[in-house]
Design a protein around this motif. Structure first.
Motif, PDB file in Angstrom:
ATOM      1  N   HIS A 292     -14.676  -4.759 -35.170  1.00 20.44           N
ATOM      2  CA  HIS A 292     -15.955  -5.453 -35.324  1.00 20.44           C
ATOM      3  C   HIS A 292     -16.666  -5.537 -33.972  1.00 20.44           C
ATOM      4  N   PRO A 293     -17.117  -4.419 -33.430  1.00 22.74           N
ATOM      5  CA  PRO A 293     -17.820  -4.502 -32.142  1.00 22.74           C
ATOM      6  C   PRO A 293     -19.143  -5.243 -32.321  1.00 22.74           C
ATOM      7  N   PRO A 294     -19.592  -5.962 -31.306  1.00 26.34           N
ATOM      8  CA  PRO A 294     -20.870  -6.663 -31.448  1.00 26.34           C
ATOM      9  C   PRO A 294     -22.012  -5.659 -31.648  1.00 26.34           C
ATOM     10  N   SER A 295     -22.964  -6.036 -32.473  1.00 27.27           N
ATOM     11  CA  SER A 295     -24.128  -5.177 -32.703  1.00 27.27           C
ATOM     12  C   SER A 295     -25.133  -5.312 -31.567  1.00 27.27           C
ATOM     13  N   LEU A 296     -25.097  -6.439 -30.871  1.00 23.08           N
ATOM     14  CA  LEU A 296     -26.012  -6.673 -29.747  1.00 23.08           C
ATOM     15  C   LEU A 296     -25.296  -7.473 -28.674  1.00 23.08           C
ATOM     16  N   VAL A 297     -25.474  -7.056 -27.440  1.00 22.29           N
ATOM     17  CA  VAL A 297     -25.043  -7.858 -26.297  1.00 22.29           C
ATOM     18  C   VAL A 297     -26.270  -8.026 -25.419  1.00 22.29           C
ATOM     19  N   LEU A 298     -26.733  -9.254 -25.301  1.00 23.39           N
ATOM     20  CA  LEU A 298     -27.877  -9.585 -24.466  1.00 23.39           C
ATOM     21  C   LEU A 298     -27.335 -10.149 -23.163  1.00 23.39           C
ATOM     22  N   VAL A 299     -27.427  -9.359 -22.096  1.00 23.83           N
ATOM     23  CA  VAL A 299     -26.879  -9.755 -20.799  1.00 23.83           C
ATOM     24  C   VAL A 299     -27.921 -10.594 -20.069  1.00 23.83           C
ATOM     25  N   LEU A 300     -27.514 -11.779 -19.675  1.00 27.85           N
ATOM     26  CA  LEU A 300     -28.428 -12.754 -19.085  1.00 27.85           C
ATOM     27  C   LEU A 300     -28.147 -12.942 -17.596  1.00 27.85           C
ATOM     28  N   PRO A 301     -29.133 -13.409 -16.856  1.00 32.45           N
ATOM     29  CA  PRO A 301     -28.897 -13.727 -15.437  1.00 32.45           C
ATOM     30  C   PRO A 301     -27.922 -14.895 -15.310  1.00 32.45           C
ATOM     31  N   ARG A 302     -27.317 -15.007 -14.153  1.00 28.59           N
ATOM     32  CA  ARG A 302     -26.384 -16.120 -13.913  1.00 28.59           C
ATOM     33  C   ARG A 302     -27.110 -17.449 -13.997  1.00 28.59           C
ATOM     34  N   PHE A 303     -26.456 -18.389 -14.620  1.00 28.71           N
ATOM     35  CA  PHE A 303     -26.968 -19.737 -14.765  1.00 28.71           C
ATOM     36  C   PHE A 303     -25.941 -20.675 -14.158  1.00 28.71           C
ATOM     37  N   CYS A 304     -26.384 -21.684 -13.465  1.00 26.41           N
ATOM     38  CA  CYS A 304     -25.491 -22.663 -12.847  1.00 26.41           C
ATOM     39  C   CYS A 304     -25.296 -23.836 -13.806  1.00 26.41           C
ATOM     40  N   PHE A 305     -24.141 -23.913 -14.440  1.00 30.56           N
ATOM     41  CA  PHE A 305     -23.853 -24.962 -15.416  1.00 30.56           C
ATOM     42  C   PHE A 305     -23.316 -26.236 -14.780  1.00 30.56           C
ATOM     43  N   ARG A 306     -22.726 -26.110 -13.610  1.00 32.51           N
ATOM     44  CA  ARG A 306     -21.996 -27.243 -13.036  1.00 32.51           C
ATOM     45  C   ARG A 306     -22.159 -27.267 -11.520  1.00 32.51           C
ATOM     46  N   LYS A 307     -21.780 -28.382 -10.962  1.00 26.20           N
ATOM     47  CA  LYS A 307     -21.781 -28.511  -9.503  1.00 26.20           C
ATOM     48  C   LYS A 307     -20.504 -27.904  -8.931  1.00 26.20           C
ATOM     49  N   ASP A 308     -20.537 -27.549  -7.658  1.00 30.93           N
ATOM     50  CA  ASP A 308     -19.343 -27.007  -6.997  1.00 30.93           C
ATOM     51  C   ASP A 308     -18.281 -28.105  -6.873  1.00 30.93           C
ATOM     52  N   LYS A 309     -17.130 -27.773  -6.336  1.00 33.49           N
ATOM     53  CA  LYS A 309     -16.012 -28.722  -6.269  1.00 33.49           C
ATOM     54  C   LYS A 309     -16.344 -29.983  -5.490  1.00 33.49           C
ATOM     55  N   ARG A 310     -17.245 -29.876  -4.521  1.00 35.52           N
ATOM     56  CA  ARG A 310     -17.652 -31.063  -3.753  1.00 35.52           C
ATOM     57  C   ARG A 310     -18.764 -31.839  -4.450  1.00 35.52           C
ATOM     58  N   GLY A 311     -19.340 -31.226  -5.490  1.00 38.89           N
ATOM     59  CA  GLY A 311     -20.423 -31.882  -6.214  1.00 38.89           C
ATOM     60  C   GLY A 311     -21.743 -31.879  -5.470  1.00 38.89           C
ATOM     61  N   THR A 312     -21.901 -30.939  -4.530  1.00 42.80           N
ATOM     62  CA  THR A 312     -23.109 -30.937  -3.705  1.00 42.80           C
ATOM     63  C   THR A 312     -24.143 -29.893  -4.124  1.00 42.80           C
ATOM     64  N   ARG A 313     -23.705 -28.760  -4.641  1.00 49.30           N
ATOM     65  CA  ARG A 313     -24.684 -27.740  -5.033  1.00 49.30           C
ATOM     66  C   ARG A 313     -24.293 -27.126  -6.375  1.00 49.30           C
ATOM     67  N   TRP A 314     -25.278 -26.535  -7.029  1.00 49.42           N
ATOM     68  CA  TRP A 314     -25.038 -25.899  -8.313  1.00 49.42           C
ATOM     69  C   TRP A 314     -24.274 -24.601  -8.106  1.00 49.42           C
ATOM     70  N   ALA A 315     -23.270 -24.348  -8.960  1.00 49.14           N
ATOM     71  CA  ALA A 315     -22.410 -23.177  -8.838  1.00 49.14           C
ATOM     72  C   ALA A 315     -22.441 -22.365 -10.131  1.00 49.14           C
ATOM     73  N   THR A 316     -22.102 -21.089 -10.015  1.00 49.11           N
ATOM     74  CA  THR A 316     -22.030 -20.221 -11.189  1.00 49.11           C
ATOM     75  C   THR A 316     -20.579 -19.865 -11.465  1.00 49.11           C
ATOM     76  N   ASP A 317     -20.345 -19.357 -12.661  1.00 48.73           N
ATOM     77  CA  ASP A 317     -19.033 -18.816 -12.982  1.00 48.73           C
ATOM     78  C   ASP A 317     -18.887 -17.473 -12.293  1.00 48.73           C
ATOM     79  N   ASN A 318     -17.684 -16.925 -12.280  1.00 47.00           N
ATOM     80  CA  ASN A 318     -17.446 -15.629 -11.657  1.00 47.00           C
ATOM     81  C   ASN A 318     -18.014 -14.473 -12.461  1.00 47.00           C
ATOM     82  N   VAL A 319     -18.293 -14.698 -13.723  1.00 50.81           N
ATOM     83  CA  VAL A 319     -18.825 -13.666 -14.608  1.00 50.81           C
ATOM     84  C   VAL A 319     -20.068 -14.233 -15.281  1.00 50.81           C
ATOM     85  N   THR A 320     -21.088 -13.397 -15.437  1.00 54.47           N
ATOM     86  CA  THR A 320     -22.300 -13.869 -16.091  1.00 54.47           C
ATOM     87  C   THR A 320     -22.068 -14.080 -17.589  1.00 54.47           C
ATOM     88  N   ILE A 321     -22.966 -14.798 -18.201  1.00 59.01           N
ATOM     89  CA  ILE A 321     -22.903 -15.104 -19.622  1.00 59.01           C
ATOM     90  C   ILE A 321     -23.766 -14.091 -20.374  1.00 59.01           C
TER      91      ILE A 321
END
Length: 176
Positions: free
Chosen positions: A90-119
């Protein structure tokens, strides 16, 4: 957002956390949980990206009459043991690759961080006969914001969704 989508007739929600507002509170990793959920054409989900994503996507795919749309790490395409057979069948019929989004703060809670892989938004449309990958830079996405502090207003988001023409989900003239 689905409440203002012109093609939505009925929405039900599920969240395993009983403290979250939802119609149901089932464990979506368990196939028997899906037996208790109402019939539906589409399942839209943003599952946890860990080991829980694959069972949730598989269950959603089998429950939905038409398809599944899910926000997942783009690396979900990797044929790991928990999803290789499913992706081959069942391969996906569509994959919409999006720019990186910062969901959370870094470990110090000072700046917005991204995951290692885009969504990416993965779509399994059971009616589709082919596959498509669409890559969208942030400059082409109406209302895109990099982190929650830059979020557009809910009213603006509703305007954007209402402006999407009927039947244009796969058309390239629509900005997602």
């Amino acid at each position: 957002m689905l409440n203002v989508w012109p093609h939505t007739e009925h929405i039900w929600t599920n969240d395993i956390d009983p403290n979250k507002q939802a119609d149901f509170h089932y464990d979506a990793t368990l196939s028997e949980s899906w037996d208790s959920l109402p019939e539906c054409d589409w399942i839209c989900t943003n599952p946890p990206y860990s080991e829980f994503a694959a069972p949730i996507i598989k269950n959603a795919y089998h429950k939905a009459r038409v398809g599944v749309a899910a926000f997942l790490l783009t690396s979900f395409l990797e044929p790991c043991d928990d999803r290789a057979d499913f992706l081959q069948q069942h391969p996906p019929s569509l994959v919409l690759v999006l720019p990186r989004f910062c969901f959370r703060k870094d470990k110090r809670g000072t700046r917005w961080a991204t995951d290692n892989v885009t969504i990416s938004c993965f779509v399994w449309d059971k009616r589709a006969t082919g596959q498509q990958i669409i890559i969208r830079p942030k400059s082409t996405i109406t209302g895109f914001y990099k982190n929650p502090e830059q979020a557009i207003s809910p009213e603006r988001a509703f305007e954007i969704v209402r402006a999407i023409p009927k039947g244009s989900i796969y058309e390239t003239d629509v900005t997602f």
